[in-house]
Design a protein around this motif. Structure first.
Motif, mmCIF file in Angstrom:
data_model
loop_
_atom_site.group_PDB
_atom_site.id
_atom_site.type_symbol
_atom_site.label_atom_id
_atom_site.label_comp_id
_atom_site.label_asym_id
_atom_site.label_seq_id
_atom_site.Cartn_x
_atom_site.Cartn_y
_atom_site.Cartn_z
ATOM 1 N N ALA A 87 0.835 -1.208 0.000
ATOM 2 C CA ALA A 87 0.000 0.000 0.000
ATOM 3 C C ALA A 87 0.868 1.255 0.000
ATOM 4 O O ALA A 87 0.558 2.243 -0.672
ATOM 5 N N ALA A 88 1.967 1.222 0.746
ATOM 6 C CA ALA A 88 2.886 2.366 0.777
ATOM 7 C C ALA A 88 3.568 2.566 -0.572
ATOM 8 O O ALA A 88 3.739 3.695 -1.029
ATOM 9 N N VAL A 89 3.941 1.476 -1.213
ATOM 10 C CA VAL A 89 4.599 1.550 -2.523
ATOM 11 C C VAL A 89 3.628 2.062 -3.587
ATOM 12 O O VAL A 89 3.973 2.927 -4.395
ATOM 13 N N LEU A 90 2.402 1.533 -3.568
ATOM 14 C CA LEU A 90 1.418 1.903 -4.586
ATOM 15 C C LEU A 90 0.738 3.242 -4.313
ATOM 16 O O LEU A 90 0.085 3.799 -5.187
ATOM 17 N N GLY A 91 0.864 3.752 -3.089
ATOM 18 C CA GLY A 91 0.245 5.026 -2.740
ATOM 19 C C GLY A 91 -1.256 4.951 -2.619
ATOM 20 O O GLY A 91 -1.970 5.910 -2.925
ATOM 21 N N THR A 92 -1.770 3.823 -2.153
ATOM 22 C CA THR A 92 -3.213 3.650 -2.056
ATOM 23 C C THR A 92 -3.775 4.281 -0.788
ATOM 24 O O THR A 92 -3.059 4.567 0.155
ATOM 25 N N ALA A 93 -5.090 4.448 -0.805
ATOM 26 C CA ALA A 93 -5.805 4.989 0.355
ATOM 27 C C ALA A 93 -6.762 3.945 0.931
ATOM 28 O O ALA A 93 -7.529 4.239 1.830
ATOM 29 N N ALA A 94 -6.709 2.722 0.402
ATOM 30 C CA ALA A 94 -7.656 1.679 0.777
ATOM 31 C C ALA A 94 -7.646 1.405 2.275
ATOM 32 O O ALA A 94 -6.618 1.074 2.850
ATOM 33 N N GLU A 110 -6.346 0.020 -5.539
ATOM 34 C CA GLU A 110 -7.150 0.155 -4.326
ATOM 35 C C GLU A 110 -7.873 -1.162 -4.024
ATOM 36 O O GLU A 110 -7.946 -1.588 -2.867
ATOM 37 N N ALA A 111 -8.387 -1.827 -5.066
ATOM 38 C CA ALA A 111 -9.110 -3.088 -4.880
ATOM 39 C C ALA A 111 -8.179 -4.190 -4.367
ATOM 40 O O ALA A 111 -8.559 -4.971 -3.482
ATOM 41 N N VAL A 112 -6.977 -4.262 -4.909
ATOM 42 C CA VAL A 112 -6.007 -5.277 -4.468
ATOM 43 C C VAL A 112 -5.668 -5.087 -2.993
ATOM 44 O O VAL A 112 -5.665 -6.043 -2.206
ATOM 45 N N ILE A 113 -5.406 -3.855 -2.601
ATOM 46 C CA ILE A 113 -5.041 -3.571 -1.199
ATOM 47 C C ILE A 113 -6.230 -3.806 -0.275
ATOM 48 O O ILE A 113 -6.081 -4.377 0.805
ATOM 49 N N THR A 114 -7.420 -3.408 -0.698
ATOM 50 C CA THR A 114 -8.613 -3.647 0.119
ATOM 51 C C THR A 114 -8.812 -5.148 0.339
ATOM 52 O O THR A 114 -9.050 -5.594 1.466
ATOM 53 N N ALA A 115 -8.700 -5.934 -0.723
ATOM 54 C CA ALA A 115 -8.845 -7.388 -0.604
ATOM 55 C C ALA A 115 -7.745 -7.971 0.288
ATOM 56 O O ALA A 115 -8.006 -8.851 1.117
ATOM 57 N N GLY A 116 -6.537 -7.467 0.135
ATOM 58 C CA GLY A 116 -5.425 -7.943 0.961
ATOM 59 C C GLY A 116 -5.654 -7.671 2.430
ATOM 60 O O GLY A 116 -5.476 -8.553 3.278
ATOM 61 N N PHE A 117 -6.076 -6.445 2.747
ATOM 62 C CA PHE A 117 -6.340 -6.112 4.156
ATOM 63 C C PHE A 117 -7.495 -6.939 4.713
ATOM 64 O O PHE A 117 -7.458 -7.367 5.872
ATOM 65 N N ALA A 118 -8.526 -7.186 3.909
ATOM 66 C CA ALA A 118 -9.663 -7.991 4.374
ATOM 67 C C ALA A 118 -9.208 -9.418 4.674
ATOM 68 O O ALA A 118 -9.537 -9.981 5.732
ATOM 69 N N PHE A 119 -8.450 -10.017 3.765
ATOM 70 C CA PHE A 119 -7.961 -11.387 3.959
ATOM 71 C C PHE A 119 -7.061 -11.478 5.184
ATOM 72 O O PHE A 119 -7.217 -12.380 6.018
ATOM 73 N N ILE A 120 -6.127 -10.554 5.300
ATOM 74 C CA ILE A 120 -5.177 -10.570 6.413
ATOM 75 C C ILE A 120 -5.897 -10.340 7.735
ATOM 76 O O ILE A 120 -5.583 -10.970 8.745
ATOM 77 N N GLY A 121 -6.852 -9.431 7.738
ATOM 78 C CA GLY A 121 -7.618 -9.181 8.966
ATOM 79 C C GLY A 121 -8.324 -10.435 9.440
ATOM 80 O O GLY A 121 -8.295 -10.770 10.633
ATOM 81 N N LEU A 122 -8.940 -11.167 8.516
ATOM 82 C CA LEU A 122 -9.617 -12.416 8.872
ATOM 83 C C LEU A 122 -8.618 -13.469 9.354
ATOM 84 O O LEU A 122 -8.906 -14.217 10.300
#
Length: 142
Positions: A87-94, A110-122
């Protein structure tokens, strides 16, 4: 069992080191605030894995459930650092409005980072629930 404990201690130390090294590079990320978050994720998740390693012999689960807890913990903690760094590299706000002020990337990023955070959170929640289940007062040694 002792090998798993030592492995968790090693991974905790490695993740802590990765977090420290990320801190040295944070000024080079597209989103510097998210770079700081990635540094903190590495350090904090490394500390968490070290703590779990220290209590690993007290987590009483079946061998299969304990293996799931072990791998879910490692996927969740390393994944947290990886997704935050990406997320830091891509500059996303997700999912990070505070660390992403002034940043917004292309929708696919943004979609990739959002999905990544959702998966990792679970994954991390699952690991913690399994650990708590193995630490309950009625658990039996396996």
């Amino acid at each position: 069992m002792a090998d798993d404990k030592r492995s968790l201690l090693w991974h905790g130390t490695a993740l802590f080191l990765i977090g420290l090294l990320t801190g040295l590079a944070e000024q080079h990320f597209t989103n510097v605030r998210m770079g700081l978050a990635a540094h903190l994720e590495g350090v904090m998740n490394g500390t968490f894995v070290l703590a779990v390693g220290a209590i690993w012999n007290e987590v009483w689960l079946s061998p299969r459930t304990k293996a799931v807890a072990y791998w879910t913990l490692l996927v969740g903690t390393y994944g947290n650092w990886i997704v935050t760094t990406l997320a830091a590299v891509l500059g996303t706000a997700a999912l990070s409005p505070i660390t992403a002020v002034g940043h917004e990337a292309e929708p696919w990023k943004e979609a990739v980072i959002t999905a990544g955070f959702a998966f990792i959170g679970l994954a991390i929640i699952a690991a913690v629930v399994l650990l708590m289940f193995g630490l309950r007062s009625t658990a039996k040694p396996q």
